[in-house]
Design a protein around this motif. Structure first.
Motif, PDB file in Angstrom:
ATOM      1  N   ARG A  83       0.834  -1.203   0.000  1.00  0.00           N
ATOM      2  CA  ARG A  83       0.000   0.000   0.000  1.00  0.00           C
ATOM      3  C   ARG A  83       0.870   1.254   0.000  1.00  0.00           C
ATOM      4  O   ARG A  83       0.582   2.235  -0.684  1.00  0.00           O
ATOM      5  N   GLU A  84       1.975   1.199   0.753  1.00  0.00           N
ATOM      6  CA  GLU A  84       2.875   2.356   0.831  1.00  0.00           C
ATOM      7  C   GLU A  84       3.536   2.640  -0.521  1.00  0.00           C
ATOM      8  O   GLU A  84       3.691   3.797  -0.910  1.00  0.00           O
ATOM      9  N   GLU A  85       3.941   1.602  -1.252  1.00  0.00           N
ATOM     10  CA  GLU A  85       4.538   1.804  -2.577  1.00  0.00           C
ATOM     11  C   GLU A  85       3.505   2.359  -3.545  1.00  0.00           C
ATOM     12  O   GLU A  85       3.810   3.241  -4.350  1.00  0.00           O
ATOM     13  N   ALA A  86       2.283   1.864  -3.466  1.00  0.00           N
ATOM     14  CA  ALA A  86       1.218   2.408  -4.312  1.00  0.00           C
ATOM     15  C   ALA A  86       1.021   3.900  -4.013  1.00  0.00           C
ATOM     16  O   ALA A  86       0.873   4.708  -4.931  1.00  0.00           O
ATOM     17  N   GLU A 138     -15.624   0.348  -5.506  1.00  0.00           N
ATOM     18  CA  GLU A 138     -16.448  -0.853  -5.548  1.00  0.00           C
ATOM     19  C   GLU A 138     -15.959  -1.793  -4.448  1.00  0.00           C
ATOM     20  O   GLU A 138     -14.773  -2.071  -4.354  1.00  0.00           O
ATOM     21  N   ILE A 139     -16.881  -2.246  -3.612  1.00  0.00           N
ATOM     22  CA  ILE A 139     -16.526  -3.132  -2.512  1.00  0.00           C
ATOM     23  C   ILE A 139     -17.391  -4.374  -2.606  1.00  0.00           C
ATOM     24  O   ILE A 139     -18.621  -4.284  -2.583  1.00  0.00           O
ATOM     25  N   GLY A 140     -16.741  -5.530  -2.722  1.00  0.00           N
ATOM     26  CA  GLY A 140     -17.452  -6.797  -2.764  1.00  0.00           C
ATOM     27  C   GLY A 140     -17.084  -7.636  -1.559  1.00  0.00           C
ATOM     28  O   GLY A 140     -16.360  -7.201  -0.674  1.00  0.00           O
ATOM     29  N   ASP A 141     -17.579  -8.857  -1.542  1.00  0.00           N
ATOM     30  CA  ASP A 141     -17.287  -9.752  -0.426  1.00  0.00           C
ATOM     31  C   ASP A 141     -15.807 -10.141  -0.379  1.00  0.00           C
ATOM     32  O   ASP A 141     -15.223 -10.241   0.696  1.00  0.00           O
ATOM     33  N   ASP A 142     -15.205 -10.373  -1.542  1.00  0.00           N
ATOM     34  CA  ASP A 142     -13.833 -10.880  -1.587  1.00  0.00           C
ATOM     35  C   ASP A 142     -12.794  -9.864  -2.057  1.00  0.00           C
ATOM     36  O   ASP A 142     -11.601 -10.113  -1.934  1.00  0.00           O
ATOM     37  N   GLU A 143     -13.215  -8.759  -2.652  1.00  0.00           N
ATOM     38  CA  GLU A 143     -12.246  -7.790  -3.155  1.00  0.00           C
ATOM     39  C   GLU A 143     -12.861  -6.403  -3.216  1.00  0.00           C
ATOM     40  O   GLU A 143     -14.064  -6.239  -3.158  1.00  0.00           O
ATOM     41  N   GLY A 144     -11.981  -5.433  -3.340  1.00  0.00           N
ATOM     42  CA  GLY A 144     -12.411  -4.050  -3.469  1.00  0.00           C
ATOM     43  C   GLY A 144     -11.633  -3.376  -4.577  1.00  0.00           C
ATOM     44  O   GLY A 144     -10.598  -3.875  -5.023  1.00  0.00           O
ATOM     45  N   GLU A 145     -12.128  -2.249  -5.019  1.00  0.00           N
ATOM     46  CA  GLU A 145     -11.464  -1.514  -6.086  1.00  0.00           C
ATOM     47  C   GLU A 145     -11.663  -0.026  -5.868  1.00  0.00           C
ATOM     48  O   GLU A 145     -12.764   0.434  -5.533  1.00  0.00           O
ATOM     49  N   LEU A 146     -10.591   0.735  -6.040  1.00  0.00           N
ATOM     50  CA  LEU A 146     -10.627   2.192  -6.023  1.00  0.00           C
ATOM     51  C   LEU A 146     -10.063   2.639  -7.356  1.00  0.00           C
ATOM     52  O   LEU A 146      -8.913   2.353  -7.682  1.00  0.00           O
ATOM     53  N   GLU A 147     -10.883   3.294  -8.140  1.00  0.00           N
ATOM     54  CA  GLU A 147     -10.474   3.713  -9.475  1.00  0.00           C
ATOM     55  C   GLU A 147     -10.455   5.226  -9.532  1.00  0.00           C
ATOM     56  O   GLU A 147     -11.432   5.887  -9.158  1.00  0.00           O
TER      57      GLU A 147
END
Length: 72
Positions: free
Chosen positions: A14-17, A58-67
Motif C-alpha cells: 500500500r505504501e509503494e502504491a 467498488e466493494i465486494g465480499d472478496d475484493e475491493g477496487e478504487l479507481e
C-alpha cells in the motif's frame, strides 16, 4: 492520431502504491505533462489545465477496487 494505450498492473505494498500516486500527483501539479516508460519506450502525455476527475469505489465480499480517472 492513433490510439496509444499503456496498461500496467503490479502487486505492491500500500505504501509503494501511495508513493507512485504521489509521484503522479506531483508531476500533474508542477507540469502540464506526465511521462510513462515501458519496455524501453517513453510516452509523454500533455494534460490540460482543466480536467474531469472521477473517483469510483467498488466493494465486494472478496475484493475491493478504487479507481481514479482523469479525462479531458
Amino acid at each position: 492520431m492513433d490510439l496509444v494505450e499503456i496498461a500496467d498492473t503490479a502487486e505492491m505494498s500500500r505504501e509503494e502504491a501511495a508513493r507512485r500516486l504521489h509521484t503522479l500527483a506531483d508531476a500533474l501539479a508542477r507540469h502540464n505533462e506526465v511521462e510513462f516508460a515501458r519496455g524501453g519506450a517513453r510516452v509523454k502525455v500533455r494534460i490540460p489545465d482543466v480536467v474531469q476527475l472521477k473517483i469510483e469505489v467498488e466493494i465486494g465480499d472478496d475484493e475491493g477496487e478504487l479507481e481514479v480517472e482523469l479525462t479531458w
